[in-house]
Design a protein around this motif. Structure first.
Motif, PDB file in Angstrom:
ATOM      1  N   SER A  12       0.819  -1.216   0.000  1.00 26.61           N
ATOM      2  CA  SER A  12       0.000   0.000   0.000  1.00 26.61           C
ATOM      3  C   SER A  12       0.856   1.271   0.000  1.00 26.61           C
ATOM      4  O   SER A  12       0.321   2.375   0.121  1.00 26.61           O
ATOM      5  CB  SER A  12      -0.928   0.016   1.221  1.00 26.61           C
ATOM      6  OG  SER A  12      -1.889  -0.999   1.104  1.00 26.61           O
ATOM      7  N   HIS A  34       6.901  -5.711   5.657  1.00 22.46           N
ATOM      8  CA  HIS A  34       6.269  -6.839   4.955  1.00 22.46           C
ATOM      9  C   HIS A  34       6.304  -6.578   3.451  1.00 22.46           C
ATOM     10  O   HIS A  34       5.802  -5.563   2.967  1.00 22.46           O
ATOM     11  CB  HIS A  34       4.829  -6.979   5.446  1.00 22.46           C
ATOM     12  CG  HIS A  34       4.114  -8.193   4.947  1.00 22.46           C
ATOM     13  ND1 HIS A  34       4.263  -9.441   5.517  1.00 22.46           N
ATOM     14  CD2 HIS A  34       3.237  -8.359   3.931  1.00 22.46           C
ATOM     15  CE1 HIS A  34       3.494 -10.315   4.883  1.00 22.46           C
ATOM     16  NE2 HIS A  34       2.866  -9.686   3.907  1.00 22.46           N
ATOM     17  N   ASP A  36       5.309  -8.043  -0.173  1.00 23.33           N
ATOM     18  CA  ASP A  36       4.415  -8.995  -0.850  1.00 23.33           C
ATOM     19  C   ASP A  36       4.908  -9.279  -2.261  1.00 23.33           C
ATOM     20  O   ASP A  36       4.863  -8.403  -3.132  1.00 23.33           O
ATOM     21  CB  ASP A  36       2.997  -8.421  -0.896  1.00 23.33           C
ATOM     22  CG  ASP A  36       2.329  -8.466   0.462  1.00 23.33           C
ATOM     23  OD1 ASP A  36       2.232  -9.570   1.032  1.00 23.33           O
ATOM     24  OD2 ASP A  36       1.912  -7.400   0.954  1.00 23.33           O
ATOM     25  N   MET A 140      -3.824 -16.198   6.446  1.00 19.27           N
ATOM     26  CA  MET A 140      -4.412 -15.167   5.576  1.00 19.27           C
ATOM     27  C   MET A 140      -5.875 -14.965   5.950  1.00 19.27           C
ATOM     28  O   MET A 140      -6.642 -15.924   6.047  1.00 19.27           O
ATOM     29  CB  MET A 140      -4.330 -15.593   4.103  1.00 19.27           C
ATOM     30  CG  MET A 140      -2.927 -15.618   3.515  1.00 19.27           C
ATOM     31  SD  MET A 140      -2.043 -14.047   3.609  1.00 19.27           S
ATOM     32  CE  MET A 140      -3.105 -12.963   2.649  1.00 19.27           C
ATOM     33  N   PRO A 144      -5.304 -14.076  -0.902  1.00 22.43           N
ATOM     34  CA  PRO A 144      -4.103 -13.314  -1.260  1.00 22.43           C
ATOM     35  C   PRO A 144      -4.192 -12.767  -2.689  1.00 22.43           C
ATOM     36  O   PRO A 144      -4.836 -13.349  -3.546  1.00 22.43           O
ATOM     37  CB  PRO A 144      -2.979 -14.348  -1.130  1.00 22.43           C
ATOM     38  CG  PRO A 144      -3.621 -15.678  -1.062  1.00 22.43           C
ATOM     39  CD  PRO A 144      -5.023 -15.471  -0.578  1.00 22.43           C
ATOM     40  N   PHE A 146      -4.367  -9.002  -3.327  1.00 19.42           N
ATOM     41  CA  PHE A 146      -4.641  -7.565  -3.374  1.00 19.42           C
ATOM     42  C   PHE A 146      -4.715  -6.976  -1.967  1.00 19.42           C
ATOM     43  O   PHE A 146      -5.152  -7.669  -1.048  1.00 19.42           O
ATOM     44  CB  PHE A 146      -5.982  -7.309  -4.076  1.00 19.42           C
ATOM     45  CG  PHE A 146      -6.013  -7.843  -5.480  1.00 19.42           C
ATOM     46  CD1 PHE A 146      -5.548  -7.071  -6.546  1.00 19.42           C
ATOM     47  CD2 PHE A 146      -6.463  -9.139  -5.725  1.00 19.42           C
ATOM     48  CE1 PHE A 146      -5.542  -7.589  -7.837  1.00 19.42           C
ATOM     49  CE2 PHE A 146      -6.458  -9.661  -7.017  1.00 19.42           C
ATOM     50  CZ  PHE A 146      -5.996  -8.878  -8.079  1.00 19.42           C
ATOM     51  N   GLY A 147      -4.323  -5.724  -1.848  1.00 17.28           N
ATOM     52  CA  GLY A 147      -4.505  -5.004  -0.592  1.00 17.28           C
ATOM     53  C   GLY A 147      -5.919  -4.444  -0.526  1.00 17.28           C
ATOM     54  O   GLY A 147      -6.662  -4.477  -1.513  1.00 17.28           O
ATOM     55  N   ILE A 178      -6.435  -6.001   8.211  1.00 16.10           N
ATOM     56  CA  ILE A 178      -6.118  -5.728   9.623  1.00 16.10           C
ATOM     57  C   ILE A 178      -6.182  -4.219   9.920  1.00 16.10           C
ATOM     58  O   ILE A 178      -5.590  -3.398   9.214  1.00 16.10           O
ATOM     59  CB  ILE A 178      -4.722  -6.300  10.001  1.00 16.10           C
ATOM     60  CG1 ILE A 178      -4.709  -7.828   9.902  1.00 16.10           C
ATOM     61  CG2 ILE A 178      -4.304  -5.829  11.401  1.00 16.10           C
ATOM     62  CD1 ILE A 178      -5.648  -8.567  10.845  1.00 16.10           C
ATOM     63  N   GLY A 197      -1.516  -3.149   5.581  1.00 17.38           N
ATOM     64  CA  GLY A 197      -1.125  -2.318   4.442  1.00 17.38           C
ATOM     65  C   GLY A 197      -1.947  -1.050   4.398  1.00 17.38           C
ATOM     66  O   GLY A 197      -1.497   0.017   4.815  1.00 17.38           O
ATOM     67  N   SER A 198      -3.185  -1.173   3.932  1.00 21.56           N
ATOM     68  CA  SER A 198      -3.995   0.033   3.738  1.00 21.56           C
ATOM     69  C   SER A 198      -4.281   0.765   5.054  1.00 21.56           C
ATOM     70  O   SER A 198      -4.293   1.996   5.077  1.00 21.56           O
ATOM     71  CB  SER A 198      -5.298  -0.311   3.007  1.00 21.56           C
ATOM     72  OG  SER A 198      -5.932  -1.398   3.605  1.00 21.56           O
TER      73      SER A 198
HETATM   74  C1  DX5 Z   1      -2.526  -9.566   0.279  1.00 19.48           C
HETATM   75  C2  DX5 Z   1      -1.195  -9.263   0.928  1.00 19.48           C
HETATM   76  C3  DX5 Z   1      -1.270  -8.351   2.075  1.00 19.48           C
HETATM   77  C4  DX5 Z   1      -1.833  -6.973   1.779  1.00 19.48           C
HETATM   78  C5  DX5 Z   1      -2.654  -6.606   2.964  1.00 19.48           C
HETATM   79  O1  DX5 Z   1      -2.390 -10.608  -0.613  1.00 19.48           O
HETATM   80  O2  DX5 Z   1      -0.574 -10.463   1.370  1.00 19.48           O
HETATM   81  O3  DX5 Z   1      -0.024  -8.251   2.761  1.00 19.48           O
HETATM   82  O4  DX5 Z   1      -0.870  -5.979   1.575  1.00 19.48           O
HETATM   83  O5  DX5 Z   1      -3.314  -5.421   2.681  1.00 19.48           O
HETATM   84  P1  DX5 Z   1      -4.409  -4.839   3.666  1.00 19.48           P
HETATM   85  O6  DX5 Z   1      -3.776  -4.658   5.003  1.00 19.48           O
HETATM   86  O7  DX5 Z   1      -4.793  -3.578   2.999  1.00 19.48           O
HETATM   87  O8  DX5 Z   1      -5.535  -5.848   3.700  1.00 19.48           O
END
Ligand code: DX5
Ligand code: ZN
Length: 215
Positions: A12, A34, A36, A140, A144, A146-147, A178, A197-198
């Motif tokens: 993000s 972190h 990705d 997860m 997995p 996208f943010g 999160i 992330g976001s």
């Molecule tokens: C998703 C990634 C995450 C992502 C989380 O596939 O593994 O690490 O960046 O993003 P948020 O915190 O915005 O859900």
């Protein structure tokens, strides 16, 4: 002092300003960074690879927590470890069962900590036999790829199952949707590392956002 390890996801961040955005979280209480890694096969998205990890290593002293969302991680762990990955987390679903222990041992030999991750539909029992050999399990709480997706609360129930059967020092990390509220929900279930992330990068007060995860 909280013992929750906060690992901001640079997915993000502004990819044209990664150094700036890493320093931003580093100076505001982040514990790990972190990273990705997505290959367009294991997940539909493509992000960053080995050369970027190598460059990031030069601009931060924080451990690089590298989340490999790629097929055939066996082929790439040497390169990521050499580039400076401190924690290498692969997906259980991406590796044939008979290659999992050899991969865990290989990552250890390379000097990195090893994590195993499960997607939302994978049962925690699938990885139970690997718990004595890994440093971390990554649960997860979104699919997995996208943010910015919404937290799937039923996935968090897996944390309790894993914690019950885990060696004392196993790190249980959660990734996906999160924020302060969902993070607390996961920590109460036994998680001790939160990826965000976001929530962190879209915040106007990064320091408070990171603090709010150190519950
Ligand atoms: C998703 C990634 C995450 C992502 C989380 O596939 O593994 O690490 O960046 O993003 P948020 O915190 O915005 O859900
Ligand atoms: Zn991740």
């Amino acid at each position: 002092m909280s013992n929750v390890i906060v690992s901001p996801s640079i997915l993000s961040a502004d990819f044209a300003n990664l150094e700036r955005d890493i320093k931003l979280v580093e100076t505001n209480g982040a514990d790990w960074i972190h990273v990705d890694v997505m290959d367009g096969h294991f997940v539909p998205n493509i992000t960053i690879g080995v050369p970027v990890v190598k460059s990031l290593k030069k601009v931060t002293t924080l451990p690089l927590d590298v989340h490999l969302m790629i097929e055939n991680p066996q082929q790439y762990v040497d390169a990521f470890a050499n580039a400076g990955a401190d924690i290498l987390t692969f997906h259980y679903e991406a590796v044939p069962e008979d290659a999992i222990l050899p991969l865990i041992n290989k990552i250890k030999t390379l000097g990195a900590k090893v994590g195993i991750s499960i997607k939302p539909k994978t049962k925690p029992e699938s990885i139970e036999k690997y718990l004595p050999y890994v440093d971390m399990v990554l649960v997860m709480t979104v699919e997995p790829g996208f943010g910015g997706q919404s937290f799937m609360s039923d996935c968090a129930d897996k944390i309790e199952v894993i914690r019950k059967n885990a060696p004392e020092n196993l790190i249980i990390q959660v990734d996906g949707g999160i924020n302060a509220e969902t993070g607390k929900f996961c920590v109460d279930k036994g998680a001790n590392s939160l990826v965000a992330g976001s929530y962190i990068y879209n915040s106007t007060d990064v320091n408070s956002a990171i603090k709010s995860l150190k519950i």
